[in-house]
Scaffold this active site. Structure first.
Site, PDB file in Angstrom:
ATOM      1  N   HIS A  37       5.555   5.964  11.268  1.00 33.76           N
ATOM      2  CA  HIS A  37       5.013   5.848   9.915  1.00 33.76           C
ATOM      3  C   HIS A  37       4.061   7.024   9.738  1.00 33.76           C
ATOM      4  O   HIS A  37       2.843   6.872   9.748  1.00 33.76           O
ATOM      5  CB  HIS A  37       4.281   4.506   9.792  1.00 33.76           C
ATOM      6  CG  HIS A  37       3.951   4.084   8.399  1.00 33.76           C
ATOM      7  ND1 HIS A  37       3.998   4.943   7.314  1.00 33.76           N
ATOM      8  CD2 HIS A  37       3.554   2.884   7.904  1.00 33.76           C
ATOM      9  CE1 HIS A  37       3.647   4.271   6.223  1.00 33.76           C
ATOM     10  NE2 HIS A  37       3.375   3.025   6.552  1.00 33.76           N
TER      11      HIS A  37
ATOM     12  N   LYS B  45      26.415  -3.733  -3.214  1.00 29.65           N
ATOM     13  CA  LYS B  45      27.888  -3.706  -3.298  1.00 29.65           C
ATOM     14  C   LYS B  45      28.485  -3.039  -2.072  1.00 29.65           C
ATOM     15  O   LYS B  45      29.693  -2.822  -1.995  1.00 29.65           O
ATOM     16  CB  LYS B  45      28.327  -2.941  -4.549  1.00 29.65           C
ATOM     17  CG  LYS B  45      27.730  -3.476  -5.837  1.00 29.65           C
ATOM     18  CD  LYS B  45      28.169  -2.609  -7.015  1.00 29.65           C
ATOM     19  CE  LYS B  45      27.276  -2.836  -8.227  1.00 29.65           C
ATOM     20  NZ  LYS B  45      27.477  -1.785  -9.235  1.00 29.65           N
TER      21      LYS B  45
ATOM     22  N   ARG C  43       0.803  -1.229   0.000  1.00 24.66           N
ATOM     23  CA  ARG C  43       0.000   0.000   0.000  1.00 24.66           C
ATOM     24  C   ARG C  43       0.831   1.272   0.000  1.00 24.66           C
ATOM     25  O   ARG C  43       0.549   2.208  -0.735  1.00 24.66           O
ATOM     26  CB  ARG C  43      -0.915   0.065   1.221  1.00 24.66           C
ATOM     27  CG  ARG C  43      -2.223  -0.629   1.044  1.00 24.66           C
ATOM     28  CD  ARG C  43      -2.730  -1.114   2.374  1.00 24.66           C
ATOM     29  NE  ARG C  43      -1.802  -2.117   2.870  1.00 24.66           N
ATOM     30  CZ  ARG C  43      -1.865  -3.406   2.536  1.00 24.66           C
ATOM     31  NH1 ARG C  43      -2.822  -3.842   1.784  1.00 24.66           N
ATOM     32  NH2 ARG C  43      -0.963  -4.267   2.978  1.00 24.66           N
ATOM     33  N   THR C  44       1.828   1.333   0.858  1.00 27.43           N
ATOM     34  CA  THR C  44       2.564   2.587   0.974  1.00 27.43           C
ATOM     35  C   THR C  44       3.303   2.858  -0.338  1.00 27.43           C
ATOM     36  O   THR C  44       3.249   3.954  -0.883  1.00 27.43           O
ATOM     37  CB  THR C  44       3.535   2.540   2.171  1.00 27.43           C
ATOM     38  OG1 THR C  44       2.791   2.147   3.322  1.00 27.43           O
ATOM     39  CG2 THR C  44       4.151   3.895   2.430  1.00 27.43           C
TER      40      THR C  44
ATOM     41  N   ARG D 231      11.620   3.786   2.959  1.00 20.40           N
ATOM     42  CA  ARG D 231      11.235   2.850   4.024  1.00 20.40           C
ATOM     43  C   ARG D 231      12.466   2.024   4.359  1.00 20.40           C
ATOM     44  O   ARG D 231      13.204   1.601   3.458  1.00 20.40           O
ATOM     45  CB  ARG D 231      10.102   1.942   3.553  1.00 20.40           C
ATOM     46  CG  ARG D 231       9.859   0.780   4.506  1.00 20.40           C
ATOM     47  CD  ARG D 231       8.621  -0.004   4.184  1.00 20.40           C
ATOM     48  NE  ARG D 231       7.423   0.723   4.567  1.00 20.40           N
ATOM     49  CZ  ARG D 231       6.204   0.197   4.584  1.00 20.40           C
ATOM     50  NH1 ARG D 231       6.026  -1.061   4.231  1.00 20.40           N
ATOM     51  NH2 ARG D 231       5.154   0.908   4.934  1.00 20.40           N
TER      52      ARG D 231
HETATM   53  C1  NCD Z   1       2.137  -1.042   8.052  1.00 14.85           C
HETATM   54  C2  NCD Z   1       3.631  -0.874   8.140  1.00 14.85           C
HETATM   55  O1  NCD Z   1       4.351  -1.115   7.164  1.00 14.85           O
HETATM   56  O2  NCD Z   1       4.048  -0.423   9.186  1.00 14.85           O
HETATM   57  N1  NCD Z   1       1.695  -1.260   6.755  1.00 14.85           N
HETATM   58  C3  NCD Z   1       1.373  -0.152   6.024  1.00 14.85           C
HETATM   59  O3  NCD Z   1       2.205   0.633   5.679  1.00 14.85           O
HETATM   60  N2  NCD Z   1       0.072   0.045   5.766  1.00 14.85           N
HETATM   61  C4  NCD Z   1       1.583  -2.002   9.009  1.00 14.85           C
HETATM   62  C5  NCD Z   1       2.139  -3.379   9.081  1.00 14.85           C
HETATM   63  O4  NCD Z   1       3.013  -3.772   8.299  1.00 14.85           O
HETATM   64  O5  NCD Z   1       1.668  -4.114   9.947  1.00 14.85           O
END
Ligand code: NCD
Length: 325
Positions: A149, A99, A69-70, A120
């Site tokens: 997040h 590398k 999703r993100t 991320r």
């Molecule tokens: C979450 C995350 O990556 O922290 N997912 C997301 O971005 N919607 C929640 C999760 O992974 O449980």
């Protein structure tokens, strides 16, 4: 012009050029701005209105941890606004990171190619390190280990606001992995910006907030009530926010198995404790903690507006930090 790199800055009504690392940067006024712009972005996306707001802009998405999703919604957000993306998933295999290139060098390289970097990473604090490494372009934290997040919290607020038309005086339930869940850590910070809210925190005792986080959050004025049993749930809360136990943060599968799926949303649980205006949210992915029978309940937001709001909020945030609105 190099950006101001004197540490992570408060937004203070001005998003242009700022890194977005933590909800601690926001005031409730800043969130109002995001939600207002989000509404405009929704109109653009829903009406498939061709937009050139980010025309000429390139945004790098570099994800050192898996994401659906993100990653997908950031990519869609840029494209909705007429911009373009450089998309790197799994840089440990598909970039010079394999590398041995450092994070700092990687940031310096991709800021030369793009106008913002969304990152991320499995290690808490890495988004801040990336923000400090990039001289010129804003960095957006798309999840830093068990840290925060922030864009998820903004979309969760948008979802709560859409339903309840307010962000103060709420009663909420947050359940699951409160220790390791970064979405939880950002959302509590966000809700603590508003008065009169009480959160019931339901988790096995091993997965409670750290005492440091608990004290930090309550010192902001938000009321947190820790519970370990479903029978302690309040009736008719404004929202339930369920989360998965974060398997990848455990040192052994055995430790994970001991605490996974202690609390499952079933039709019976909803019937007993939820009210007709209680919305059910989850950042997803779910791995058994909400039964699929619930999906068609009109109060279930997780596969509907919560997902869509993710794209609208990210459109808004990118337009704001790139100085386009
Ligand atoms: C979450 C995350 O990556 O922290 N997912 C997301 O971005 N919607 C929640 C999760 O992974 O449980």
């Amino acid at each position: 012009m190099p950006k101001d790199n004197s540490g992570i800055q408060k937004i203070n009504g001005n998003f242009k050029g700022k890194d977005i690392v933590s909800l601690d940067q926001f005031s409730s006024k800043d969130i109002d701005i995001v939600l207002k712009v989000t509404k405009k972005m929704k109109t653009i996306a829903v009406n498939a209105k061709p937009s050139r707001i980010l025309a000429g802009n390139i945004v790098t998405l570099i994800f050192y941890e898996p994401s659906s999703r993100t990653f997908g919604s950031f990519a869609a957000a840029v494209k909705q606004l007429g911009g373009q993306t450089i998309e790197i998933q799994d840089p440990q295999h598909f970039s010079s990171v394999s590398k041995g290139e450092t994070l700092e060098d990687t940031m310096r390289v991709f800021e030369a190619y793009s106008d913002a970097i969304v990152i991320r990473h499995p290690v808490k604090g890495t988004a801040e390190a990336a923000a400090n490494a990039a001289f010129f372009v804003p960095i957006v934290n798309a999840g830093d280990g068990i840290g925060e997040h922030p864009t998820q919290a903004l979309l969760d607020l948008a979802t709560i606001f859409e339903k309840h038309k307010r962000l103060n005086n709420l009663t909420g339930v947050m359940a699951g992995d409160l220790l390791n869940g970064r979405t939880i850590h950002s959302l509590i910070r966000a809700l603590a910006l508003y008065k009169g809210t009480t959160l019931y925190l339901l988790s096995p005792k091993e997965l409670k907030l750290t005492r440091e986080d608990y004290n930090n959050f309550t010192s902001r004025g938000i009321k947190l009530i820790e519970i370990e049993n479903e029978t302690q749930l309040p009736k008719n809360a404004d929202f339930w926010y369920w989360t998965r136990v974060q398997k990848e943060r455990f040192s052994s599968l055995e430790e994970y198995e001991k605490v996974k799926n202690k609390f499952i949303v079933t039709p019976e649980l909803m019937k007993t404790y939820a009210g007709k205006n209680t919305i059910l949210m989850h950042p997803l992915p779910r791995v058994g903690e909400i039964l699929p029978e619930i999906d068609n309940d009109p109060r279930a937001m997780y596969l509907r507006s919560e997902v869509r709001n993710g794209m609208y909020v990210r459109m808004a945030l990118l337009a704001l930090i790139l100085g386009k609105v």
